[in-house]
Design a protein around this motif. Sequence first.
Motif, PDB file in Angstrom:
ATOM      1  N   ARG A  81      24.307 -17.897  85.419  1.00  0.00           N
ATOM      2  CA  ARG A  81      24.473 -19.274  84.310  1.00  0.00           C
ATOM      3  C   ARG A  81      26.044 -18.978  84.196  1.00  0.00           C
ATOM      4  N   GLY A  82      26.673 -19.435  85.094  1.00  0.00           N
ATOM      5  CA  GLY A  82      28.280 -19.536  85.331  1.00  0.00           C
ATOM      6  C   GLY A  82      28.679 -19.866  83.834  1.00  0.00           C
ATOM      7  N   PHE A  83      27.621 -20.052  83.184  1.00  0.00           N
ATOM      8  CA  PHE A  83      28.921 -21.019  81.734  1.00  0.00           C
ATOM      9  C   PHE A  83      28.602 -20.066  80.587  1.00  0.00           C
ATOM     10  N   SER A  84      28.194 -18.589  80.708  1.00  0.00           N
ATOM     11  CA  SER A  84      28.120 -17.596  79.518  1.00  0.00           C
ATOM     12  C   SER A  84      29.280 -16.411  79.842  1.00  0.00           C
ATOM     13  N   ASP A  85      28.873 -16.273  81.217  1.00  0.00           N
ATOM     14  CA  ASP A  85      29.926 -15.009  81.746  1.00  0.00           C
ATOM     15  C   ASP A  85      31.281 -14.891  81.422  1.00  0.00           C
ATOM     16  N   ALA A  86      31.697 -13.800  81.450  1.00  0.00           N
ATOM     17  CA  ALA A  86      33.253 -13.870  81.242  1.00  0.00           C
ATOM     18  C   ALA A  86      34.138 -12.817  82.184  1.00  0.00           C
ATOM     19  N   ARG A 116      29.013 -12.894  89.010  1.00  0.00           N
ATOM     20  CA  ARG A 116      29.472 -11.503  89.504  1.00  0.00           C
ATOM     21  C   ARG A 116      30.277 -11.739  89.987  1.00  0.00           C
ATOM     22  N   VAL A 117      30.833 -12.194  90.849  1.00  0.00           N
ATOM     23  CA  VAL A 117      32.071 -11.829  92.068  1.00  0.00           C
ATOM     24  C   VAL A 117      33.345 -11.242  90.780  1.00  0.00           C
ATOM     25  N   GLY A 118      33.559  -9.869  91.128  1.00  0.00           N
ATOM     26  CA  GLY A 118      34.872  -9.320  90.286  1.00  0.00           C
ATOM     27  C   GLY A 118      36.273  -9.529  91.222  1.00  0.00           C
ATOM     28  N   LEU A 119      36.054 -11.476  91.819  1.00  0.00           N
ATOM     29  CA  LEU A 119      38.030 -11.478  92.083  1.00  0.00           C
ATOM     30  C   LEU A 119      38.847 -10.985  90.971  1.00  0.00           C
TER      31      LEU A 119
ATOM     32  N   ASN B 531      22.003 -23.477  79.506  1.00  0.00           N
ATOM     33  CA  ASN B 531      22.829 -22.598  78.902  1.00  0.00           C
ATOM     34  C   ASN B 531      21.655 -22.160  77.714  1.00  0.00           C
ATOM     35  N   VAL B 532      20.274 -22.245  78.004  1.00  0.00           N
ATOM     36  CA  VAL B 532      18.630 -22.340  77.114  1.00  0.00           C
ATOM     37  C   VAL B 532      18.982 -20.126  76.730  1.00  0.00           C
ATOM     38  N   THR B 533      18.867 -20.155  76.047  1.00  0.00           N
ATOM     39  CA  THR B 533      18.444 -18.394  75.983  1.00  0.00           C
ATOM     40  C   THR B 533      16.893 -18.032  75.389  1.00  0.00           C
ATOM     41  N   MET B 534      16.538 -17.571  75.205  1.00  0.00           N
ATOM     42  CA  MET B 534      14.784 -16.441  75.215  1.00  0.00           C
ATOM     43  C   MET B 534      15.089 -16.748  73.421  1.00  0.00           C
ATOM     44  N   GLU B 554      15.839 -13.626  86.103  1.00  0.00           N
ATOM     45  CA  GLU B 554      16.393 -12.613  87.503  1.00  0.00           C
ATOM     46  C   GLU B 554      16.602 -10.818  87.166  1.00  0.00           C
ATOM     47  N   ASP B 555      16.530 -10.763  88.168  1.00  0.00           N
ATOM     48  CA  ASP B 555      17.378  -9.362  88.366  1.00  0.00           C
ATOM     49  C   ASP B 555      18.761  -9.457  87.792  1.00  0.00           C
ATOM     50  N   GLY B 556      18.797  -8.271  86.806  1.00  0.00           N
ATOM     51  CA  GLY B 556      20.208  -7.761  86.344  1.00  0.00           C
ATOM     52  C   GLY B 556      21.224  -8.841  84.808  1.00  0.00           C
ATOM     53  N   SER B 557      19.709  -9.990  84.699  1.00  0.00           N
ATOM     54  CA  SER B 557      20.792 -10.720  83.919  1.00  0.00           C
ATOM     55  C   SER B 557      20.957 -10.351  82.591  1.00  0.00           C
ATOM     56  N   ASP B 558      21.494 -10.915  81.801  1.00  0.00           N
ATOM     57  CA  ASP B 558      22.009 -11.140  80.247  1.00  0.00           C
ATOM     58  C   ASP B 558      20.371 -11.030  80.225  1.00  0.00           C
ATOM     59  N   ASP B 559      19.486 -10.061  78.967  1.00  0.00           N
ATOM     60  CA  ASP B 559      18.141  -9.701  78.429  1.00  0.00           C
ATOM     61  C   ASP B 559      18.481 -11.756  77.278  1.00  0.00           C
ATOM     62  N   SER B 560      19.263 -11.821  76.625  1.00  0.00           N
ATOM     63  CA  SER B 560      18.986 -12.567  75.975  1.00  0.00           C
ATOM     64  C   SER B 560      19.209 -13.978  76.795  1.00  0.00           C
ATOM     65  N   GLN B 561      19.473 -14.562  77.786  1.00  0.00           N
ATOM     66  CA  GLN B 561      19.118 -15.283  78.808  1.00  0.00           C
ATOM     67  C   GLN B 561      17.888 -15.786  79.673  1.00  0.00           C
TER      68      GLN B 561
END
Lengths: 319, 585
Positions: A81-86, A116-119, B531-534, B554-561
């Motif tokens: 999800r490239g759109f919701s990470d910050a 996930r890339v912490g550049l 952009n869909v959530t649970m 997927e491993d390690g993704s946000d729980d709400s996504q």
Amino acid sequence: MERSSEKISSSSSSSSIPSTEDKTANGTCLNLKETELRLGLPGSQSPERKLSLFGQDLETNDKSNGFTGSPLKNLVSGAKRGFSDAIDGSNGKWVFAMNGKSDVELAKGAVLASPRVGLDSKTNPQQAKTSVSVMKVVVGVPQSPKPVQAKNNLVPPVNDHAIAPASKAQVVGWPPIRSFRKNSMASNLAKNSDEGAGCLYVKVSMDGAPYLRKVDLKTYNNYMEFSSALEKMFSCFTIGQCNSSGLPARDGLSESRLMDLLHGSEYVLTYEDKDGDWMLVGDVPWEMFTDSCRRLRIMKGSEAIGLAPRAMEKCKNQN
Amino acid sequence: MGSYSSELKRSKDSDESARRSSFPDEVLERVLSLLKSHRDRSSVSLVCKDWYNAERWSRTHVFIGNCYSVSPEIVARRFPRIRSVTLKGKPRFSDFNLVPENWGADIHAWLVVFAAKYPFLEELRLKRMAISDESLEFLAISFPNFKALSLLSCDGFSTNGLAAIATHCKNLTELDIQENGIDDKGGSWLSCFPESFTSLEVLNFANLTSDINFDALEKLVGRCKSMRVLKLNRSVSLEQLQRLLVSAPQLAELGTGSFSQELTIHEYEDLESTLSNCKNMHTLSGLWDAKGIYLPALYPACSHLTFLNLSYAALQSVELAKLLAHCPRLKRLWVLDTVEDKGLEAVGLNCPLLEELRVFPADPFDDEIVHGVTEAGFVAVSFGCPRLHYVLYFCRQMTNAAVATIVQNCPDFTHFRLCIMNPGQPDYLTNEPMDEAFGAVVKTCTKLQRLSVSGLLTDLTFEYIGRYAKNLETLSVAFAGRSDWGMQCVLGGCPKLRKLEIRDCPFGNAALLSGLEKYESMRSLWMSACNVTMNGCRLLAREMPRLNVEVMKEDGSDDSQADKVYVYRSIAGPRRDAPPSVLTL
């Protein structure tokens, strides 16, 4: 800011940092603020807004600056999800927001990258040149705690030749090609480079000759064959000269033939390699030579003493 | 009043039976047995109860587009006389590694029911199913009449499973192993066909990599006199091909092995004359590692070719042009983009009857080369091939103007799949989004059934699609759109939409939920990296109990996504074989 159309270099970019775009005569500009890596969707900017990559405005589709018209090379998304990470500037996480919340952000043009890339967001222009390649090796960067691509998204190579997809940082499953085809093509490429299939034509010029020739490097297996072929090709221009230096007869060709030619100091065989440097033919193994040779120049020995820089300049200018 | 109504009922009954006897069930069944299209049959079954029954008793082939939409028990209950089954399993994006490996779609439960209910099953065609060697062996011994097995994009099996098929299926006519995730343990499976076995008509092992025993193959081809389709793998040499063709000149479809051996003049002439004897050949493929100098041997065999698959032969433009000059009847052509625009110009010049073109990228992951095809090649084909209706085109640059020209020349597109390989790339001349290109496609091509979009696209593309693409059934979207509005346009606009697959787009819950009523009329919806959530998915699942809403985390993704969402209609209820990574809401 005056910019050459060549690649970004660190020296020129360390001067003033404009906050808005400066357009130059040739239409390229450097907006150094833009070299901050930010997340954005492909297509997330308004149509009038030119797509930028690391500050290079791609309006003129100027390919010589090292970037083509495709700003999203080497995406690393992995279907995340490239759109919701910050990320924000201070703590190294990606900043991004959608749907009107930060259209301004979006409009600034950005590069879609793995969340996930912490550049370091304080990427400086010097890094901008290499940042494309930085993204290439992102897969192995240990900064992020999670793998860039979920492991069940990695394509396990079916055979040893399927290295091409895994070694670059790519979007998982893009372009949409089935694994069998991907692996077949990868092994095709490996085969071609092993067997030398196809042809590799390079130009050969000779000082003083009225026209150039072209040779297919793949048709020769070693320097010996190659030099004798060249000799045949250019014999009309060198009649009497080679023989007069007392070189062995053609029938008795030995591997040192080329060296003899060189040491005979009438003509020197040089080539331009992939990096644009002029080199003396014969130093490296044959395969390495054919891989890197772009064109050849038979230059007068007197002008190529040790392949001095002056001689190299002269070669370049004459081209 | 009671007697009046019962009299009415009685007269109605007698009217009906009078009608029935004038059109006995056997006649109806006989008529319906001629219906092949499963859509026609579905329509027939809805007419009335009699027709429903007649149809179910006369149906011999069942097509199940999503194996989880129905259960094998339900199928067996409704259709008692099935001889042939086509089953599709995983979502299409599993071909591109977006679906976890153990996701499901295992055939075994189906085989168990079939063994009990359809002991005379003859044909099984599977696409994107998981099938183990044990299942293949079970299949081979459970159905004595088994004739045809076709596997495409399946996985979970090895060549040992093929050996079981070869050993036990005495009446086999078709063994069609297309691109699969097969564990190739060696070629000995081919030697398992018994000496007495002569019924094979279709043999396709082109996508297996191991060497096979050529002697066994030669004998097999020699004794199967009805063989009409033979697709060899890369391990078969040119010389061996020639020997095979001598005993099978009747082949209608040929997939050569490797086309690059060093031949003597004599051997070359033998090959050429053997090929010219193949007067029935209408499909040619394979040509692995094809060397240009040997292609002329094919020329005499090409005069009746309608389908030429060069997608594993890296030909140059001149080689292709020369070959196509001998293929005037070509209707379908698959090539690699090594032929470049010049090669496609030759297509436009030589193949006026062309209906389908697929151009695959030879080097899809190296975006530093400037090779391949551009918009110019596509335009050239469109000028020369007005009948073109199916295109799959991988390229690195495209313009809106070019696409507008293309659809003006070829307005009959039913399948338009354009893949601009760099995600989000604009029109390279104007730097504008590619909205107008796909707008032109949907406005002009009224028959459009399938569309894949790419390049830089705003919501406008989807407004166009929703407004104009009235016959669209399948839509694939990647790295496109600006907001929920885009997806809402499509869901609100395309009445015939059945399959919608979306990845890496900014569509969220509002978009997902706008299709609430639509999803039951569709086969499936896939959304990944959107952009869909649970919560959105839970809401969907709650509102629409007849939909299965599955989320893959997927491993390690946000729980709400909701990383990957797969929604499909089903009368079988939620599935029970989902792995832990797949949540059914």
